[in-house]
Design an enzyme around this catalytic site. Structure first.
Site, PDB file in Angstrom:
ATOM      1  N   ALA A 163     -38.604 -47.511 -89.029  1.00 42.09           N
ATOM      2  CA  ALA A 163     -39.804 -46.678 -89.215  1.00 42.09           C
ATOM      3  C   ALA A 163     -40.337 -46.736 -90.651  1.00 42.09           C
ATOM      4  CB  ALA A 163     -39.470 -45.235 -88.847  1.00 42.09           C
ATOM      5  N   LYS A 189     -33.299 -46.554 -87.659  1.00 47.88           N
ATOM      6  CA  LYS A 189     -33.265 -46.665 -89.121  1.00 47.88           C
ATOM      7  C   LYS A 189     -34.560 -46.076 -89.669  1.00 47.88           C
ATOM      8  CE  LYS A 189     -34.647 -49.436 -92.257  1.00 47.88           C
ATOM      9  NZ  LYS A 189     -35.001 -48.456 -93.301  1.00 47.88           N
ATOM     10  N   SER A 242     -45.428 -52.198 -92.713  1.00 48.07           N
ATOM     11  CA  SER A 242     -46.356 -53.151 -93.318  1.00 48.07           C
ATOM     12  C   SER A 242     -46.301 -54.516 -92.611  1.00 48.07           C
ATOM     13  CB  SER A 242     -45.982 -53.346 -94.788  1.00 48.07           C
ATOM     14  OG  SER A 242     -44.703 -53.942 -94.855  1.00 48.07           O
ATOM     15  N   CYS A 297     -52.125 -45.324 -91.196  1.00 48.62           N
ATOM     16  CA  CYS A 297     -52.543 -46.657 -90.745  1.00 48.62           C
ATOM     17  C   CYS A 297     -53.893 -46.581 -90.054  1.00 48.62           C
ATOM     18  CB  CYS A 297     -51.515 -47.244 -89.793  1.00 48.62           C
ATOM     19  SG  CYS A 297     -51.425 -46.329 -88.259  1.00 48.62           S
TER      20      CYS A 297
HETATM   21  P1  NAD Z   1     -42.760 -50.914 -95.062  1.00 51.93           P
HETATM   22  O1  NAD Z   1     -43.021 -52.143 -94.289  1.00 51.93           O
HETATM   23  O2  NAD Z   1     -42.571 -51.024 -96.533  1.00 51.93           O
HETATM   24  O3  NAD Z   1     -41.453 -50.184 -94.491  1.00 51.93           O
HETATM   25  C1  NAD Z   1     -41.264 -49.998 -93.109  1.00 51.93           C
HETATM   26  C2  NAD Z   1     -39.786 -50.192 -92.775  1.00 51.93           C
HETATM   27  O4  NAD Z   1     -39.429 -51.559 -92.995  1.00 51.93           O
HETATM   28  C3  NAD Z   1     -38.869 -49.339 -93.617  1.00 51.93           C
HETATM   29  O5  NAD Z   1     -37.874 -48.790 -92.770  1.00 51.93           O
HETATM   30  C4  NAD Z   1     -38.295 -50.309 -94.642  1.00 51.93           C
HETATM   31  O6  NAD Z   1     -36.965 -50.021 -94.975  1.00 51.93           O
HETATM   32  C5  NAD Z   1     -38.375 -51.652 -93.960  1.00 51.93           C
HETATM   33  N1  NAD Z   1     -38.782 -52.735 -94.885  1.00 51.93           N
HETATM   34  C6  NAD Z   1     -39.627 -52.641 -95.933  1.00 51.93           C
HETATM   35  N2  NAD Z   1     -39.802 -53.846 -96.508  1.00 51.93           N
HETATM   36  C7  NAD Z   1     -39.062 -54.718 -95.814  1.00 51.93           C
HETATM   37  C8  NAD Z   1     -38.843 -56.123 -95.900  1.00 51.93           C
HETATM   38  N3  NAD Z   1     -39.440 -56.862 -96.834  1.00 51.93           N
HETATM   39  N4  NAD Z   1     -38.021 -56.698 -95.013  1.00 51.93           N
HETATM   40  C9  NAD Z   1     -37.440 -55.965 -94.059  1.00 51.93           C
HETATM   41  N5  NAD Z   1     -37.616 -54.633 -93.931  1.00 51.93           N
HETATM   42  C10 NAD Z   1     -38.415 -54.016 -94.777  1.00 51.93           C
HETATM   43  O7  NAD Z   1     -43.949 -49.892 -94.714  1.00 51.93           O
HETATM   44  P2  NAD Z   1     -44.219 -48.485 -95.378  1.00 51.93           P
HETATM   45  O8  NAD Z   1     -44.701 -48.689 -96.766  1.00 51.93           O
HETATM   46  O9  NAD Z   1     -43.066 -47.592 -95.165  1.00 51.93           O
HETATM   47  O10 NAD Z   1     -45.414 -47.977 -94.440  1.00 51.93           O
HETATM   48  C11 NAD Z   1     -46.770 -48.254 -94.712  1.00 51.93           C
HETATM   49  C12 NAD Z   1     -47.288 -49.376 -93.848  1.00 51.93           C
HETATM   50  O11 NAD Z   1     -47.064 -49.070 -92.476  1.00 51.93           O
HETATM   51  C13 NAD Z   1     -48.798 -49.575 -93.964  1.00 51.93           C
HETATM   52  O12 NAD Z   1     -49.079 -50.938 -93.985  1.00 51.93           O
HETATM   53  C14 NAD Z   1     -49.344 -48.915 -92.707  1.00 51.93           C
HETATM   54  O13 NAD Z   1     -50.604 -49.413 -92.276  1.00 51.93           O
HETATM   55  C15 NAD Z   1     -48.273 -49.258 -91.738  1.00 51.93           C
HETATM   56  N6  NAD Z   1     -48.284 -48.357 -90.587  1.00 51.93           N
HETATM   57  C16 NAD Z   1     -48.747 -48.843 -89.412  1.00 51.93           C
HETATM   58  C17 NAD Z   1     -48.835 -48.012 -88.323  1.00 51.93           C
HETATM   59  C18 NAD Z   1     -49.362 -48.519 -87.016  1.00 51.93           C
HETATM   60  O14 NAD Z   1     -49.108 -47.880 -85.987  1.00 51.93           O
HETATM   61  N7  NAD Z   1     -50.061 -49.640 -86.991  1.00 51.93           N
HETATM   62  C19 NAD Z   1     -48.423 -46.681 -88.416  1.00 51.93           C
HETATM   63  C20 NAD Z   1     -47.928 -46.223 -89.642  1.00 51.93           C
HETATM   64  C21 NAD Z   1     -47.861 -47.083 -90.722  1.00 51.93           C
END
Ligand code: NAD
Length: 512
Positions: A163, A189, A242, A297
């Site tokens: 998440a 997670k 992301s 998002c």
């Molecule tokens: P993020 O991708 O940084 O983190 C999300 C999850 O992925 C976390 O649990 C993190 O530990 C893990 N993670 C982060 N970087 C990683 C990597 N390089 N490799 C593997 N795992 C990794 O996202 P965030 O900053 O927590 O959330 C913001 C993003 O989420 C924005 O881009 C937003 O648009 C998107 N989002 C999308 C929706 C949707 O339904 N489309 C909803 C909410 C948020």
């Protein structure tokens, strides 16, 4: 000497901060790891807790608990699983304010918005209580003499969820309740920045009667994510976050034979027609661009003003100026801080890039000072006009309280801009003309369209249908598609003949 004092203070802080537990086989346990991540209050940047980077042994124990719990949970009657969820939705309602308080503390959004975060997740739990209708299979009697065909939906086994930070309650609640009501067990997670809400939600699920091992929680970053993508006992992964992480997880998980659904980033356009109800439209644009400090998002982060609607820009700016920026738990706050100092720096750099590339900054929130919260990650509402699709501030998802404004003469030009953008999460049109609304809804290549609705997130009886670069996978979150994602079909062809109609010879020809 000063360095030694600072190091001692840092150690003291670490010892005193509460640690987030793992949830394995029904027990909240302290991690044995030596790698911890600090959790900060984004309004002050004070360390308020520590989250472990789970060890390999802990993660393996969590999956093993999921695997052990699966057969009995899958065999538990669907009515009993439904009862657990019915109790769960009640407990979430009773604890809604407490969950919201945790969200505001770790994530920064206002308390009212945090309650909305829990409420929208609660709606998915309520929807999951309809499992007895949602999980029905199909039947076709008498496909030939004495032969019937029917299918039913079965759980997959162990599923996992990864998440993001921006909806600490809603997004985990898109995942494990839907998966578990179908009979799966789940490894969650949460985001390492905001684990508190998930931990309380896990406790409430346990109190609702979910057996030990049906939900397990691990913490961490890349190692935990790689573990989930690679573990052979995990059958499906739900990811929200992301594009950088989502595309990686989709690729790695799929390569390992798992189902993966990945909801990712966005650039959502609000197209404003000159015949729109001006008062409503300006209020909706401001609310949807700056609410939650733009960290949604589905934030409406891009406005396209069509024709005479271009003249509304000064009023848009005036309205944005009225918003109160403050710590999320302060009365009257409309928007709180960004999640980290790095996020603030990134947003400020993107605003700057607009200026460098020839756009005009009509409202600049970069220098905002919030009294009593001088160390917080605050950025005030910012409006950038004269933006062109080639500019960095248009191409990148900003994820902050920044509205970029483009202008066109016609609806067709606006549709072209939206369709040329790689993201397809959400969009909205503001108009009083039904034919214009219909044309836009049909021609725009975006998965979720609002007509005079700025943030068109579907309710859980439908599914979250972001498209193009905002989604990877083929089955969406929640609704009927959520049930499909977490189940597999088994189809039975059965023949029951009367005793006297025995076959007289082997059937060697393909039945027709
Ligand atoms: P993020 O991708 O940084 O983190 C999300 C999850 O992925 C976390 O649990 C993190 O530990 C893990 N993670 C982060 N970087 C990683 C990597 N390089 N490799 C593997 N795992 C990794 O996202 P965030 O900053 O927590 O959330 C913001 C993003 O989420 C924005 O881009 C937003 O648009 C998107 N989002 C999308 C929706 C949707 O339904 N489309 C909803 C909410 C948020």
């Amino acid at each position: 000497m000063a360095a030694a004092v600072a190091a001692a203070a840092a150690v003291r802080t670490r010892i005193l901060q509460p640690t987030v537990k793992l949830f394995i086989d029904g027990k909240f346990v302290e991690s044995k790891t030596d790698k911890w991540i600090d959790i900060h209050n984004p309004a002050t940047n004070e360390v308020i807790g520590r989250v472990p980077q789970s060890t390999k042994a802990e993660m393996a124990a969590a999956v093993a608990a999921c695997k052990r719990a699966f057969p009995a949970w899958a065999d538990t009657s669907i009515l009993s699983r439904q009862q657990v969820l019915l109790r769960y939705q009640q407990l979430i309602k009773e604890n809604l304010k407490e969950i919201a308080r945790l969200i505001t503390m770790e994530q920064g959004k206002t308390l009212a918005d945090a309650e909305g975060d829990v409420f929208r997740g609660l709606q998915v739990v309520e929807h999951a209580c309809s499992v007895t209708s949602l999980m029905l299979g199909e039947t076709m009697p008498s496909i030939t003499k004495d032969m019937d065909l029917y299918s039913y939906r079965l759980p997959l086994g162990v599923c996992a969820g990864i998440a993001p930070f921006n909806f600490p309650a809603m997004i985990p609640l898109w995942m494990f309740p839907m998966a578990m009501v179908c009979g799966n067990t789940f490894l969650m997670k949460p985001s390492e920045r905001v684990p508190g809400a998930t931990m309380l939600l896990a406790k409430l699920l346990q109190d609702s009667g979910a057996p030990d091992g049906t939900l397990n929680i691990i913490h961490g970053q890349h190692e935990a994510v790689n573990f989930i993508c690679d573990h052979p006992d995990i059958k499906a992964i739900s990811f929200v976050g992301s594009n950088q992480a989502g595309e990686y997880i989709f690729e790695r998980g799929s390569r390992n034979g798992k189902r993966v659904q990945a909801n990712m980033g966005a650039k959502n356009h609000g197209v404003v027609m000159p015949d729109a109800n001006k008062e409503n439209t300006l209020n909706q644009l401001v609310g949807a661009a700056f609410g939650a400090a733009g960290q949604r998002c589905m934030a409406l982060s891009t406005a396209i003003l069509v024709g005479e609607a271009k003249k509304w820009l000064p009023e848009l700016v005036e309205r944005a100026k009225t918003l109160q920026v403050n710590a999320g738990d302060q009365p009257g706050a409309d928007l709180g801080p960004l999640i980290t100092p790095q996020a603030k720096e990134r947003v400020c750099n993107l605003i700057d890039s607009g200026k460098q590339e020839g756009a005009s900054i009509l409202l600049d929130g970069r220098k905002i000072k919030v009294k009593g919260y001088e160390n917080g990650n605050f950025v005030g509402p910012t409006i950038i006009s004269n933006v062109k699709p080639s500019m960095t501030c248009y191409k990148e998802e900003i994820f902050g309280p920044v509205l970029v404004v483009l202008e066109t003469d016609t609806l067709d030009e606006a549709i072209k801009i939206v369709n040329d953008n790689p993201y397809g999460n959400g969009t909205a049109i503001f108009t009083t003309n039904g034919a214009t609304a219909r044309k836009y809804s049909h021609m725009v290549d975006v998965g979720q369209v609002g007509v005079n609705v700025p943030i068109p997130v579907p309710l859980p009886m439908f599914s979250f249908t972001g498209s193009r670069s905002s989604f990877r996978g083929d089955t969406n979150f929640y609704g009927k598609q959520g049930i499909q994602f977490y189940t597999q079909l088994k189809t039975i062809t059965s023949q029951w003949k009367e005793e006297d109609s025995t076959l007289s010879s082997p059937a060697v020809v393909m039945p027709t």
